[in-house]
Scaffold this motif. Structure first.
Motif, mmCIF file in Angstrom:
data_model
loop_
_atom_site.group_PDB
_atom_site.id
_atom_site.type_symbol
_atom_site.label_atom_id
_atom_site.label_comp_id
_atom_site.label_asym_id
_atom_site.label_seq_id
_atom_site.Cartn_x
_atom_site.Cartn_y
_atom_site.Cartn_z
ATOM 1 N N GLU A 24 0.971 -0.715 -0.441
ATOM 2 C CA GLU A 24 0.529 -0.043 0.080
ATOM 3 C C GLU A 24 0.911 1.185 0.030
ATOM 4 O OE1 GLU A 24 -3.666 0.247 0.288
ATOM 5 O OE2 GLU A 24 -3.532 -1.749 -0.245
ATOM 6 N N ARG A 25 0.217 1.992 -0.549
ATOM 7 C CA ARG A 25 1.365 3.815 -0.188
ATOM 8 C C ARG A 25 1.134 4.511 1.486
ATOM 9 N NH1 ARG A 25 2.443 6.971 -4.104
ATOM 10 N NH2 ARG A 25 2.366 9.777 -3.453
ATOM 11 N N SER A 26 0.383 4.034 1.796
ATOM 12 C CA SER A 26 0.095 4.794 3.296
ATOM 13 C C SER A 26 1.519 3.712 4.001
ATOM 14 C CB SER A 26 -1.033 4.726 3.788
ATOM 15 O OG SER A 26 -0.915 4.689 5.191
ATOM 16 N N LEU A 31 4.191 -0.172 7.642
ATOM 17 C CA LEU A 31 4.325 0.133 8.893
ATOM 18 C C LEU A 31 3.927 -1.452 10.012
ATOM 19 C CD1 LEU A 31 6.342 0.922 11.237
ATOM 20 C CD2 LEU A 31 3.953 2.214 12.792
ATOM 21 N N ILE A 32 2.539 -1.963 9.777
ATOM 22 C CA ILE A 32 1.758 -2.756 9.756
ATOM 23 C C ILE A 32 2.027 -3.701 8.960
ATOM 24 C CG2 ILE A 32 -0.658 -3.471 10.013
ATOM 25 C CD1 ILE A 32 -1.595 -0.459 10.800
ATOM 26 N N ARG A 96 7.095 12.687 10.093
ATOM 27 C CA ARG A 96 8.276 13.622 9.312
ATOM 28 C C ARG A 96 7.206 14.214 8.801
ATOM 29 N NH1 ARG A 96 10.336 17.930 10.080
ATOM 30 N NH2 ARG A 96 11.933 18.439 8.396
ATOM 31 N N SER A 97 6.774 12.705 8.018
ATOM 32 C CA SER A 97 5.722 13.028 6.688
ATOM 33 C C SER A 97 4.165 13.452 7.185
ATOM 34 C CB SER A 97 5.737 11.801 6.172
ATOM 35 O OG SER A 97 4.481 11.459 4.899
ATOM 36 N N TRP A 98 3.880 13.435 8.123
ATOM 37 C CA TRP A 98 2.302 13.940 8.635
ATOM 38 C C TRP A 98 2.889 15.386 8.913
ATOM 39 C CZ3 TRP A 98 1.482 16.186 12.798
ATOM 40 C CH2 TRP A 98 0.470 16.568 13.249
#
Length: 154
Positions: A24-26, A31-32, A96-98
């Motif tokens: 997935e892109r997220s 991480l999951i 950091r991305s958020w």
């Protein structure tokens, strides 16, 4: 070697779902997926470690064939520590991305303009004080070049 079918199925499901979620892109889903694959690797190492046995301590009357191998346990412990470190790194990347996504087009330069103005003011003060110091030194040099006045000695 007799592996539990339940552990094999669990390992396969965790690997499959972890790889699927990692595509997935997220970053949160990556991480999951990474956590799922990491735990699946731990289960795989546990399955491949062989039959359980006695503690890995040789003593009187202990047959070496009855002792369990301590190396897979060390591998699992090492994998857990590495998994924890990479998870912490991924959480930092996600944060950091958020943070950068919340800033929008300004990106990482939000506070830099005000910082530049403050730094420019400080630099001007330093240049002014250096110029004043140079003038004071020049006055001292000029005064020392003049003929000294007679000083009375007691």
């Amino acid at each position: 070697m007799n592996a539990s079918l339940t552990l094999l199925v669990l390992c396969a499901v965790m690997f499959g779902s972890g790889v699927y979620v990692m595509l997935e892109r997220s970053l949160t889903r990556v991480l999951i997926g990474f956590l799922l694959v990491g735990n699946a690797v731990n289960i795989l190492i546990f399955i491949m470690s062989g039959a359980p046995g006695l503690g890995p301590i040789l003593g009187a009357g202990v047959d070496p064939d009855d002792i369990s191998d301590p190396l897979p346990q060390a591998f699992i412990l090492t994998a857990i520590v590495i998994n924890l470190g990479v998870t912490a790194f991924m959480l930092a990347l996600i944060y950091r991305s958020w943070w950068l996504a919340q800033l929008g087009d300004e990106g990482d330069l939000v506070d830099d303009e005000s910082d530049d103005e403050i730094e420019a003011g400080r630099a001007a003060d330093i240049v002014r004080s250096a110029a004043q110091d140079d003038d004071a030194i020049q006055q001292i040099i000029d005064a020392s070049d003049e003929e000294p006045e007679e000083v009375e000695h007691r």
